[in-house]
Design a protein around this motif. Structure first.
Motif, mmCIF file in Angstrom:
data_model
loop_
_atom_site.group_PDB
_atom_site.id
_atom_site.type_symbol
_atom_site.label_atom_id
_atom_site.label_comp_id
_atom_site.label_asym_id
_atom_site.label_seq_id
_atom_site.Cartn_x
_atom_site.Cartn_y
_atom_site.Cartn_z
ATOM 1 N N MET A 1 -1.405 -4.695 4.893
ATOM 2 C CA MET A 1 -1.524 -3.091 4.534
ATOM 3 C C MET A 1 -0.499 -2.796 3.863
ATOM 4 O O MET A 1 0.554 -3.000 3.519
ATOM 5 C CB MET A 1 -1.112 -2.499 6.091
ATOM 6 N N ASP A 2 -1.057 -2.160 2.757
ATOM 7 C CA ASP A 2 -0.271 -1.633 1.793
ATOM 8 C C ASP A 2 0.417 -0.173 1.750
ATOM 9 O O ASP A 2 1.132 0.121 0.783
ATOM 10 C CB ASP A 2 -0.735 -1.999 0.118
ATOM 11 N N TYR A 3 -0.349 0.334 2.619
ATOM 12 C CA TYR A 3 0.115 1.816 3.037
ATOM 13 C C TYR A 3 -0.157 2.879 1.590
ATOM 14 O O TYR A 3 0.795 3.681 1.485
ATOM 15 C CB TYR A 3 1.585 1.931 3.508
ATOM 16 N N LEU A 4 -0.985 2.474 0.967
ATOM 17 C CA LEU A 4 -1.351 3.422 -0.400
ATOM 18 C C LEU A 4 -2.555 3.939 -0.337
ATOM 19 O O LEU A 4 -2.943 4.776 -1.047
ATOM 20 C CB LEU A 4 -1.338 2.353 -1.612
ATOM 21 N N GLU A 5 -3.457 3.482 0.674
ATOM 22 C CA GLU A 5 -5.191 3.928 0.498
ATOM 23 C C GLU A 5 -5.272 5.404 1.061
ATOM 24 O O GLU A 5 -4.354 6.006 1.970
ATOM 25 C CB GLU A 5 -6.005 3.173 1.503
ATOM 26 N N ALA A 6 -6.068 6.114 0.667
ATOM 27 C CA ALA A 6 -6.659 7.272 1.113
ATOM 28 C C ALA A 6 -7.326 7.216 2.523
ATOM 29 O O ALA A 6 -8.042 6.097 2.704
ATOM 30 C CB ALA A 6 -7.342 8.129 0.140
ATOM 31 N N THR A 7 -7.090 8.202 3.385
ATOM 32 C CA THR A 7 -7.694 8.162 4.607
ATOM 33 C C THR A 7 -8.311 9.582 4.939
ATOM 34 O O THR A 7 -8.154 10.580 4.048
ATOM 35 C CB THR A 7 -6.848 7.711 5.694
#
Length: 211
Positions: A1-7
């Motif tokens: 998990m890079d914690y950069l993605e849009a959700t």
């Protein structure tokens, strides 16, 4: 998990979020400078309001929060995370239970307690190190309550102050729920139902609470 993605919640590709980050989206600023300046913007441009609580998933979308001029600690944390991710700075939501000791008369009247849960804050990764930041209380509110505004320097955790300017107890951290990859809507709603069942029952079936 890079914690950069849009959700669904951290919908930073939206026009609303892109408008907020426009001034920070430049190679002339370092990630630390972007994070610290953005923290101040979210802290002060949205007035803290604990008496307006969303009960629907849509209410916790960053693009919707961005259209308001105030927000709960959860709202402001979601907004900050979305903006940070849009700037390619890893960020995630962190939840806790806190106890407020200043200006609590209305809190106790409305909630039946001065314990606030779930309290939202932000984990930000800078230079390979995860830091905590709490953008909830805007500067004007802190000055009104005789508490120094909470700063974030991009090097140290930025947690609620234990004491006010006169040495009185201001805020206690009672329980740490940890961090989450995305906005844990079901967890938050169940947490509210557990601690504020009398309020939630009154507003059952509605999308938001205005106390």
């Amino acid at each position: 998990m890079d914690y950069l993605e849009a959700t669904y919640y951290f919908d930073y590709e939206s026009d609303e979020i892109q408008k907020i980050i426009r001034e920070f989206n430049t190679d002339t600023l370092t990630p630390k400078e972007k994070a610290t300046r953005l923290y101040l913007k979210i802290r002060d441009d949205w007035w803290y309001d604990p008496y307006h609580i969303n009960l629907s998933k849509e209410g916790y979308r960053a693009s919707k929060i961005a259209k308001k001029n105030s927000g709960h600690c959860l709202d402001k944390s979601i907004l900050l995370i979305s903006c940070l991710r849009a700037l390619r700075i890893p960020a995630r939501i962190h939840l806790a239970k806190v106890k407020n000791h200043i200006g609590v008369e209305r809190l106790i009247e409305k909630f039946g307690t001065n314990e606030l849960t779930p309290h939202g804050m932000v984990n930000i990764c800078l230079d390979g190190k995860w830091l905590k930041a709490s953008p909830a209380f805007n500067k004007a509110l802190c000055e009104k309550c005789n508490v120094a505004p909470l700063e974030f320097d991009g090097e140290q955790d930025s947690m609620f102050q234990e004491y006010d300017n006169k040495g009185g107890v201001f805020m206690e951290y009672l329980e740490d729920y940890g961090h989450f990859d995305d906005v844990p809507f079901d967890f938050m709603l169940n947490n509210m139902k557990e601690h504020y069942s009398n309020i939630i029952n009154i507003y059952e079936g509605q999308t938001e609470i205005r106390l």
